[in-house]
Each structure stands twice: as structure tokens, then as C-alpha cells.
Scaffold this motif. Structure first.
Motif, PDB file in Angstrom:
ATOM      1  N   ARG A  21      50.474  51.786  45.103  1.00  0.00           N
ATOM      2  CA  ARG A  21      50.788  50.350  45.168  1.00  0.00           C
ATOM      3  C   ARG A  21      49.631  49.515  44.626  1.00  0.00           C
ATOM      4  O   ARG A  21      49.839  48.524  43.914  1.00  0.00           O
ATOM      5  CB  ARG A  21      51.084  49.947  46.613  1.00  0.00           C
ATOM      6  N   LEU A  22      48.400  49.892  44.955  1.00  0.00           N
ATOM      7  CA  LEU A  22      47.246  49.141  44.470  1.00  0.00           C
ATOM      8  C   LEU A  22      47.156  49.214  42.951  1.00  0.00           C
ATOM      9  O   LEU A  22      46.853  48.200  42.291  1.00  0.00           O
ATOM     10  CB  LEU A  22      45.969  49.685  45.111  1.00  0.00           C
ATOM     11  N   TYR A  23      47.416  50.384  42.388  1.00  0.00           N
ATOM     12  CA  TYR A  23      47.398  50.517  40.933  1.00  0.00           C
ATOM     13  C   TYR A  23      48.440  49.591  40.301  1.00  0.00           C
ATOM     14  O   TYR A  23      48.154  48.884  39.323  1.00  0.00           O
ATOM     15  CB  TYR A  23      47.687  51.966  40.545  1.00  0.00           C
ATOM     16  N   GLY A  24      49.644  49.561  40.867  1.00  0.00           N
ATOM     17  CA  GLY A  24      50.679  48.684  40.338  1.00  0.00           C
ATOM     18  C   GLY A  24      50.302  47.216  40.436  1.00  0.00           C
ATOM     19  O   GLY A  24      50.551  46.434  39.515  1.00  0.00           O
ATOM     20  N   VAL A  25      49.689  46.820  41.554  1.00  0.00           N
ATOM     21  CA  VAL A  25      49.273  45.430  41.720  1.00  0.00           C
ATOM     22  C   VAL A  25      48.232  45.053  40.666  1.00  0.00           C
ATOM     23  O   VAL A  25      48.301  43.976  40.051  1.00  0.00           O
ATOM     24  CB  VAL A  25      48.715  45.206  43.140  1.00  0.00           C
ATOM     25  N   LEU A  26      47.267  45.930  40.427  1.00  0.00           N
ATOM     26  CA  LEU A  26      46.212  45.631  39.452  1.00  0.00           C
ATOM     27  C   LEU A  26      46.787  45.492  38.043  1.00  0.00           C
ATOM     28  O   LEU A  26      46.392  44.595  37.288  1.00  0.00           O
ATOM     29  CB  LEU A  26      45.153  46.732  39.486  1.00  0.00           C
ATOM     30  N   VAL A  27      47.731  46.361  37.683  1.00  0.00           N
ATOM     31  CA  VAL A  27      48.340  46.250  36.352  1.00  0.00           C
ATOM     32  C   VAL A  27      49.106  44.943  36.227  1.00  0.00           C
ATOM     33  O   VAL A  27      49.042  44.259  35.200  1.00  0.00           O
ATOM     34  CB  VAL A  27      49.265  47.453  36.072  1.00  0.00           C
ATOM     35  N   ARG A  28      49.835  44.581  37.268  1.00  0.00           N
ATOM     36  CA  ARG A  28      50.604  43.332  37.194  1.00  0.00           C
ATOM     37  C   ARG A  28      49.681  42.110  37.118  1.00  0.00           C
ATOM     38  O   ARG A  28      50.024  41.107  36.476  1.00  0.00           O
ATOM     39  CB  ARG A  28      51.546  43.232  38.397  1.00  0.00           C
ATOM     40  N   LEU A  29      48.525  42.184  37.754  1.00  0.00           N
ATOM     41  CA  LEU A  29      47.572  41.072  37.643  1.00  0.00           C
ATOM     42  C   LEU A  29      46.982  40.995  36.234  1.00  0.00           C
ATOM     43  O   LEU A  29      46.765  39.895  35.704  1.00  0.00           O
ATOM     44  CB  LEU A  29      46.467  41.240  38.682  1.00  0.00           C
ATOM     45  N   VAL A  30      46.712  42.153  35.616  1.00  0.00           N
ATOM     46  CA  VAL A  30      46.262  42.141  34.221  1.00  0.00           C
ATOM     47  C   VAL A  30      47.326  41.503  33.337  1.00  0.00           C
ATOM     48  O   VAL A  30      47.028  40.687  32.449  1.00  0.00           O
ATOM     49  CB  VAL A  30      45.938  43.572  33.751  1.00  0.00           C
ATOM     50  N   ALA A  31      48.582  41.869  33.571  1.00  0.00           N
ATOM     51  CA  ALA A  31      49.668  41.297  32.782  1.00  0.00           C
ATOM     52  C   ALA A  31      49.765  39.788  32.990  1.00  0.00           C
ATOM     53  O   ALA A  31      49.987  39.027  32.035  1.00  0.00           O
ATOM     54  CB  ALA A  31      50.986  41.975  33.162  1.00  0.00           C
ATOM     55  N   LEU A  32      49.590  39.332  34.226  1.00  0.00           N
ATOM     56  CA  LEU A  32      49.622  37.890  34.496  1.00  0.00           C
ATOM     57  C   LEU A  32      48.484  37.180  33.770  1.00  0.00           C
ATOM     58  O   LEU A  32      48.669  36.076  33.236  1.00  0.00           O
ATOM     59  CB  LEU A  32      49.524  37.649  36.003  1.00  0.00           C
ATOM     60  N   SER A  33      47.319  37.808  33.718  1.00  0.00           N
ATOM     61  CA  SER A  33      46.189  37.184  33.011  1.00  0.00           C
ATOM     62  C   SER A  33      46.486  37.038  31.518  1.00  0.00           C
ATOM     63  O   SER A  33      46.007  36.088  30.882  1.00  0.00           O
ATOM     64  CB  SER A  33      44.922  38.012  33.226  1.00  0.00           C
ATOM     65  N   LEU A  34      47.265  37.957  30.956  1.00  0.00           N
ATOM     66  CA  LEU A  34      47.624  37.844  29.538  1.00  0.00           C
ATOM     67  C   LEU A  34      48.541  36.655  29.294  1.00  0.00           C
ATOM     68  O   LEU A  34      48.431  35.975  28.268  1.00  0.00           O
ATOM     69  CB  LEU A  34      48.284  39.134  29.060  1.00  0.00           C
ATOM     70  N   THR A  35      49.457  36.394  30.214  1.00  0.00           N
ATOM     71  CA  THR A  35      50.312  35.207  30.081  1.00  0.00           C
ATOM     72  C   THR A  35      49.476  33.929  30.149  1.00  0.00           C
ATOM     73  O   THR A  35      49.665  32.997  29.350  1.00  0.00           O
ATOM     74  CB  THR A  35      51.374  35.201  31.188  1.00  0.00           C
ATOM     75  N   VAL A  36      48.547  33.893  31.097  1.00  0.00           N
ATOM     76  CA  VAL A  36      47.675  32.720  31.210  1.00  0.00           C
ATOM     77  C   VAL A  36      46.806  32.586  29.959  1.00  0.00           C
ATOM     78  O   VAL A  36      46.582  31.469  29.457  1.00  0.00           O
ATOM     79  CB  VAL A  36      46.810  32.832  32.477  1.00  0.00           C
ATOM     80  N   LEU A  37      46.326  33.729  29.431  1.00  0.00           N
ATOM     81  CA  LEU A  37      45.496  33.695  28.233  1.00  0.00           C
ATOM     82  C   LEU A  37      46.266  33.152  27.043  1.00  0.00           C
ATOM     83  O   LEU A  37      45.748  32.322  26.274  1.00  0.00           O
ATOM     84  CB  LEU A  37      44.981  35.100  27.923  1.00  0.00           C
TER      85      LEU A  37
END
Length: 806
Positions: free
Chosen positions: A114-130
Motif C-alpha cells: 500500500r505504501l508503494y502504491g501511495v508513493l507512486v500516486r503522489l509522484v503522478a500527482l506531482s506531474l499534474t501539478v508540474l
């Protein structure tokens, strides 16, 4: 595979379901007949038969000499109309989504997974913000704030006249210019939301076969596995139907994008109001910033919630979250635009737009998230080590780092190009032109690109040298395999070189690790340099040794040119693909490989075609075997073999007993097993081997994509892999082959006589077909797919029987 036991010839219905590989092909070429009809499906993906075989089930004599072939054509899912070329701009999102599926296998490590999935989704969210921040940088900072605020810049551009500060009109105030400039980035976010929602309806809204839970290894209440049987992930009923997660992520990413625009507007206006003193405007600014922060925290919380529900078919939607989160963000954006447009006669724009620290914060956060992913992945890999897993379990973090780098190149590239255009002959960031230029960090990031290319030159040259040495060493091996043939040095070198180049695929993990590691280190140096110096590299090293100063200036100029060139290449390629069908097909090949996986991390990634293709194949196999009681071989080439295996995993147990799997040129173990070990590693593939009645895999040493699946004989079942096929089939000229036979590599496996023999052996090993007709419903299925549907088309492109070239 050992020959089947000798017994009288079996009669009855037999079907070969052909699935083509990447790039697609026509049904006429796959079926070797210019007259084909569409049996079922639509213009996007359909199953075809020869016109003469349309009603083969009513004519049992047609099954006497072999199976009736059907072709499943799915290339329309990835390489259709020209608008799909715009998916190139979503490349960082697609790469980030791949990182989600590349985690190491886990046993009793639910928290780490679950932690791995959360971290990947946060990276993906940062790309949208970027991406949104880059659009704001161009529209709000470079155009509305800097250029429109400079008489030298705005005076030479008539289209900016009504926004110019010297014009004195209503739009000349900085806040109003910013409010108007916020329209393009907000429209970009809305466009991404629309594309994600539309492609979900067109591609991924296909429900899997409606078997009972027991058919999928679940308890009748759907809460867990049937005792004694734990289904592999790809065999779970909810794996290919992620509607709930995609809707939730779409809402969160849309809100994050709109809030990024709102923060840029509010931040600039609020700083001006606070500098002028207290009052209603200052209080309103604080209130808006608090609302943006709270809504942003809710968006992050939505992303961090538990991910996919694969163990059951989840039809629910978090309607409050899906509706109110984007609505709240849109409302805050409108309020921020009105707040920024508030009359402030004394406000003047100079320098860069306040808030350019955003890029530094995003870059630092992305690096921290990737490092955290690496720590979790290493822990998972140590608990379940696999010798073939790439980079010791670090493949996912490496790919996530690559996604961040691609996002940085694209966002930095467009900012650098626009700044160059507005700044005229001056270099952006040096203060010699009419505008200040983009944030300093973007210039530092561009400057490390030439250094990265130099670092990559070393492993590239080493791989080239190793390939040449390996080709020379393979010469005697090739001649030994064609014993009795007269050696031909030219022919031997060509075959050996092809084999050596095919093995370069196995070097991709090391190259990716080098690129990702260098990108992380150089990116860290760029952030540190930008924060420490506060100036572009050329100015930061102005007092250094002449050689160092010249190197810094060269890296800055060359990097700015390269990062802009990279973005222009993507745009040009997309424009060419929009007009050129052949180029569009090439881009389709990229999506065939990259968009096999569902959108579990980034909702704005290109859509997952497998969420349409896998249910299509599963429905067809179960409906045909259930209605006819016949034997079926699903025959997949290249990426088609991955779709075939995924579809077989979804079948009820009774249907799997009547299905054989024939794969050729298959990347199941060589690529998917190594890069996605939790889903295609030794354990899942071994389980598939045990569940299937029979499976055979064909491969060549000259194939750069396909390879063996490395599954030994088990439980009375023979080894899956056939020995490596000869390529070319004949070494030299013979009376039967008077012209040199081509080196086929990855294509045309059906040209080898072994293909037809192995298909026949698989059919003979299946249980005898039941008498025709067999009026029964497929096991575990509520509905029966029609055997024939709309009329078909005909073509003129002949091919070899069963061809499914990539």
C-alpha cells in the motif's frame, strides 16, 4: 513438446483464435484470405473469419482438417484516428503509471505494498501539478507579468497591446492581466479531465465476464479466496475494471490542477495586498489561500486512499468526492480570478512572478518520493527475491525518476522556447533582454542535460563494443548449428550480428538504472545550485576560472537549446502522426507496450486498451466453448501473447480446461516477467502453466523481444518452451530454397514448419470435442455472445495463414 498419445483421429469443433502483436495487422493478412467477415465486435476491435467459415459450426466437415481460424484485431484501440497522436504529450503520465505495476512481488507485506502504491500516486500527482505550473509559467509569468509589463517586449507585439502596462486600459493592471492569462492553463486542466472521462467510456468501461465468485477463486460473498486456491492478480475479477479508482484520481488531479492556477493568482495578489498593509483585500487573500490549502489537502488525501479493488468487481463511485472536489477547486479558481482582478492602481509588475519557488519545491518533493519508493521496493525485494527481477526490485523507482525527468524536459522545454521567443536575441535569465526569463531552476536543469548525455556516452560505447565482440564469438556457434552446410562467412556474420543485437534488450535495465541514477544526482545538484546562487549557471560562475566559466556558459546555452529541441521534436512528431497514418502506426506501437496496464496511478495517462481487449477475448473463448463444446487454441504473437495470457487468467476453470495456449515471439518472461515480477514473475506464470490444459511457447535467438518463458515440466505436463527455432530456417541455397531465406527475427513465426506441428499437438492434447450442437450456457456466464453479428468487409492484402506480425 512430446507427441500426444497415439489414438484414433478426433473429430469435432476446433477453433484457433489469433491475436496479433504490436503495430497490428489486417484480418485479411492474418487469415490469408482477401474475403473476410466480421463475426462480432465493432470498428475499434473485432473478431473476423474467412467468409467461407462464417457458419462453420453448422458444417462439421470444416473441422476435419484442422481448426477454423479467427482473427482478433485490436489495433484500432491504439493507432486509430489522428487525434491520438496528441497522446505523445501525455508520455510522462504513461511512464509514471508503469511504475505502479513494477513493484517487486510481496508475500504478507500488505502495508509495504500500500505504501508503494501511495508513493507512486503522489509522484503522478506531482506531474499534474508540474504540467499546470509550467502552463502558468508561460501564460501568467512570461507573457502576462513580464512581457506585458515591459514596454520593450509588449511594444513589438501588437497582440499584447491591450494588456500592456503602458496602455493604461482596464487590462493594464497586473492582477487583471494575470486573471485573463489564467484561462489557458485552466482550459488545459479541463481538457485533460475531458479526455480522461471520454477515453474511459470508449476503452475501459467494459465489464469482465460475469462469472460467479467461485469461478475466480473467491468465496461466494466475494470477500476472499476459495480455500486452497488463491487467484493470481491478473485472474481476479476486478483487475480489468478500475472505474472507482480512476474516477477518484481524475477528480483529485483535476482539483490539483485548478488549485495550482488559483494559487498562482492568489499568491501574487495577496503578496501585493500584504505589502500595502491590512484591510479587506488582505483578509480575503488569507481566506482564499486557506481554502486552497484545505482543498489541496483533500485532493492529496483522495490520492492517498487505498487503491484498486481487484478481488471483486467494484461498481461503486465516491460520488461526493468525484463531484464536490473538482467543483470546490473550480469555485476557488473563479474567486481567485475575481480577487486578482480587484483594482490596485499602484501595482506594478517587475522581475519574475512571485512564487517561482514552486518548481524547486516540486523537484525536491519528486526526488524525495522516488527515494522513498526505492526504500520500499528494496524491502519488498529482500522478502521475495527474484533472480530475473530488474535492478534488484528498483525498476519501479527508476521508471518513476524517468517520468519526472520527462516531465521536466517537457515543461522546461516549452518555458525555455517561449522565453527565447520573447527575449529576442538575448539569453533568457541573463538580464540582457526585455524580460527576466523563466525561473532560475529551469536554466540549471537544462544545463545538466549536456552533462547527462556525456555520461551516457560511456555505457553506449561499451554496449556497442560488447555487441561487436559477441557477434564475432557467435560465428562458430552459428555454423555448428547448421551442421553439414558449407560455411559462408558473410551469411554467418549476418546471423551472428542479428543474434548479438537481439541480446541488447537484456541490457536495458542497466542503461535505465544509469540514466535514472545520473538524473537524480544531477537534478539534486541543479536544485542546490539554483538555491545557493540565485542566478543562472553562466552568471553563477562568472568569477570562476575561465575554463569553468566557459563550460558553464556552454552547458547553459546548449542545454537550453536541447531542452527546447526535445519538446519541439515531440510536438513535430505528434503533428506528423496526425497527418501520416504510417507515423501514427509507429506511435501506436509505443502505446501498445506502454498502455497495456490500467490507469492505477495517473488518470490522465493514455487509456488502457487491455481493459477492452481482455474482456473481449475472455467473452469470446467462453461463449464459443460453452455453446459448441469444442476445443480452442488461442494463438498470440508478441504483445498479443500477453493479451492472450491475461484473457486465459480471467476464464472460469471449466473453460480453461478446453483451451490451449500457443505463444510465439512472446515477451511474457523476458520483458514482463522481469519488469513486472508481481504480475508476470515465476509464481504467476507457473500458476498459469498448472491451470492450463496445455501451453507451448516458440522463440528464436534472433528475436529482440520474444524469448523463453522458462517453465519446466511439472505435474505430468511437459516443458512449455520449445527449443529455439532456427532463424533462418535454411542456412544456404538448396534445391527447395534456391534463394537465401530471410532472417525473420521477431516476425512471421508461422513460416516455420514447427508452428503448424505444435498447434496440431496442442489440439490433440485437449479433451475431445462434445457433439454438435451443445446447447448450454458457458460456465459462470449470464449472457451468451453472438456467433455472428454485423456484416463484414473484404480486403485485398493477402498474407500467410494465421499471420499476426508485429
Amino acid at each position: 513438446m512430446p507427441p500426444a498419445p497415439s489414438e484414433p483421429a478426433r473429430r469435432g469443433a476446433a477453433l484457433e483464435l489469433l491475436v496479433h502483436g504490436v503495430g497490428g495487422t489486417t484480418p485479411e493478412a492474418m487469415l490469408d484470405d482477401p474475403r473476410t467477415v466480421r463475426v462480432t465486435g465493432d470498428e475499434t476491435a473485432a473478431i473476423y473469419r474467412r467468409a467461407a467459415d462464417r457458419d462453420a459450426e453448422r458444417e462439421p466437415e470444416r473441422f476435419a482438417d484442422g481448426p477454423v481460424p479467427e482473427a482478433y484485431c485490436w489495433s484500432g484501440l491504439t493507432s486509430g484516428n489522428g487525434s491520438r497522436a496528441l497522446w505523445l504529450l501525455l508520455l510522462p503520465f504513461m511512464v509514471a503509471n508503469l511504475a505502479h505495476w513494477m513493484r517487486p512481488p510481496a508475500q504478507r507485506q500488505a502495508t509495504a505494498v500500500r505504501l508503494y502504491g501511495v508513493l507512486v500516486r503522489l509522484v503522478a500527482l506531482s506531474l499534474t501539478v508540474l504540467l499546470t505550473a509550467a502552463a502558468c509559467e508561460v501564460a501568467l509569468d512570461l507573457v502576462a507579468w513580464q512581457c506585458a509589463g515591459s514596454s520593450a517586449c509588449a511594444g513589438s507585439r501588437a497582440w499584447l497591446g491591450f494588456l500592456a502596462a503602458d496602455d493604461g486600459g482596464w487590462w493594464s493592471q497586473p492582477g487583471r492581466r494575470l486573471a485573463l492569462a489564467a484561462v489557458p492553463p485552466a482550459a488545459l486542466v479541463v481538457l485533460l479531465w475531458y479526455l480522461s472521462n471520454r477515453t474511459w467510456s470508449a476503452y475501459e468501461a467494459q465489464r469482465p465476464p460475469r462469472g460467479g465468485p467461485e469461478a475466480h477463486g473467491m468465496r461466494p460473498d466475494g470477500t476472499g479466496a476459495v480455500p486452497g486456491e488463491i487467484r493470481p492478480p491478473l485472474g481476479r475479477p476486478g483487475f480489468w475494471y478500475g472505474r472507482r479508482l480512476v474516477a477518484r484520481l481524475r477528480a483529485a488531479h483535476t482539483a490539483a490542477g485548478l488549485l495550482t492556477v488559483a494559487a498562482a493568482l492568489t499568491g501574487a495578489a495577496a503578496r501585493e495586498d500584504r505589502a500595502e498593509g491590512g484591510g479587506l483585500a488582505t483578509a480575503l487573500g488569507w481566506a482564499l489561500e486557506a481554502g486552497i490549502g484545505l482543498t489541496g489537502a483533500l485532493a492529496v488525501w483522495a490520492v492517498c486512499r487505498r487503491g484498486r479493488s481487484e478481488r471483486r468487481l467494484d461498481h461503486r463511485l465516491d460520488r461526493a468526492q468525484v463531484t464536490w472536489l473538482p467543483t470546490a477547486a473550480g469555485t476557488l479558481l473563479l474567486l481567485s480570478a475575481g480577487y486578482a482582478a480587484w483594482s490596485r492602481p499602484g501595482w506594478r509588475s517587475f522581475g519574475t512572478l512571485p512564487g517561482d519557488v514552486t518548481f524547486s519545491v516540486l523537484t525536491t518533493a519528486q526526488g524525495a518520493l522516488v527515494l522513498a519508493m526505492a526504500a520500499v521496493a528494496l524491502r519488498l525485494h529482500r522478502r521475495s527475491p527474484g533472480g530475473r527481477t530488474v535492478l534488484y526490485g528498483l525498476g519501479g523507482p527508476a521508471v518513476a525518476m524517468l517520468a519526472c525527468a520527462l516531465g521536466g524536459v517537457m515543461t522546461g522545454g516549452v518555458s525555455q522556447r517561449v522565453a527565447d521567443w520573447l527575449d529576442g536575441p538575448a539569453t533568457p535569465g541573463t538580464g540582457q533582454g526585455p524580460i527576466a526569463g523563466p525561473p532560475v531552476l529551469l536554466s540549471w536543469q537544462a544545463s545538466v542535460i549536456p552533462v547527462l548525455l556525456v555520461l551516457l556516452l560511456v555505457p553506449t560505447l561499451w554496449l556497442a563494443a560488447r555487441t561487436a565482440v559477441r557477434a564475432r564469438r557467435l560465428g562458430p556457434v552459428v555454423e555448428a548449428e547448421y551442421e553439414g552446410e558449407r560455411p559462408d562467412p558473410v551469411r554467418t556474420r549476418r546471423i551472428a550480428a542479428t543474434r548479438a543485437r537481439a541480446r541488447l534488450t537484456d541490457a536495458a535495465p542497466a542503461l535505465l538504472g544509469t540514466v535514472s541514477g545520473a538524473t537524480l544526482l544531477l537534478g539534486t545538484g541543479a536544485v542546490a545550485g539554483a538555491w545557493a546562487e540565485g542566478a543562472v549557471p553562466g552568471q553563477a560562475f562568472a568569477g570562476a576560472h575561465p575554463f569553468v566559466r566557459a563550460a558553464a556558459e556552454t552547458a547553459q546555452a546548449l542545454g537550453s537549446w536541447l531542452v527546447g529541441l526535445g519538446f519541439l521534436v515531440l510536438v513535430t512528431w505528434g503533428r506528423r502522426a496526425y497527418k501520416d497514418a504510417s507515423a501514427r502506426r509507429t506511435i501506436g506501437i509505443l502505446w501498445d507496450v506502454g498502455t497495456f496496464w490500467p490507469r492505477a496511478a495517473h488518470p490522465f495517462a493514455p487509456p488502457c486498451y487491455a481493459e477492452r481487449a481482455v474482456p473481449d477475448l475472455a467473452w469470446r473463448m467462453s461463449s464459443w466453448t460453452g455453446r459448441t463444446g469444442g476445443r480452442l487454441v488461442i494463438s498470440g504473437h508478441s504483445q498479443g501473447s500477453v493479451l492472450a495470457a491475461a484473457a486465459v487468467w480471467q476464464l472460469p476453470a471449466g473453460t480453461r480446461r478446453r483451451v490451449a495456449l500457443l505463444t510465439y515471439g512472446s515477451p511474457l518472461e523476458r520483458l514482463y516477467g522481469r519488469w513486472f515480477p508481481a504480475y508476470f514473475g515465476p509464481a504467476p506464470l507457473g500458476a498459469l502453466h498448472r491451470e492450463l490444459h496445455c501451453w507451448r511457447n516458440l522463440w528464436r535467438r534472433t528475436d529482440p523481444i520474444g524469448g523463453p518463458v522458462n517453465l519446466p515440466a511439472e505435474g505430468g505436463k511437459p516443458e512449455v518452451d520449445h527449443r529455439a527455432l532456427r532463424d533462418p530456417v535454411v542456412y544456404g541455397r538448396t534445391p527447395k530454397h534456391p534463394l537465401p531465406e530471410p532472417i525473420l527475427g521477431h516476425g512471421d513465426y508461422q513460416a516455420d514448419p514447427v508452428f503448424a506441428k505444435e498447434r496440431t499437438v496442442l489440439l490433440d492434447r485437449l479433451p475431445p470435442a462434445l457433439p454438435l450442437p451443445a446447447p448450454r450456457t458457458p460456465e459462470g456466464y449470464e449472457d451468451e455472445a453472438p456467433d455472428s453479428g454485423e456484416g463484414g468487409g473484404s480486403g485485398t492484402a493477402p498474407g500467410s495463414a494465421g499471420r499476426s506480425s508485429g
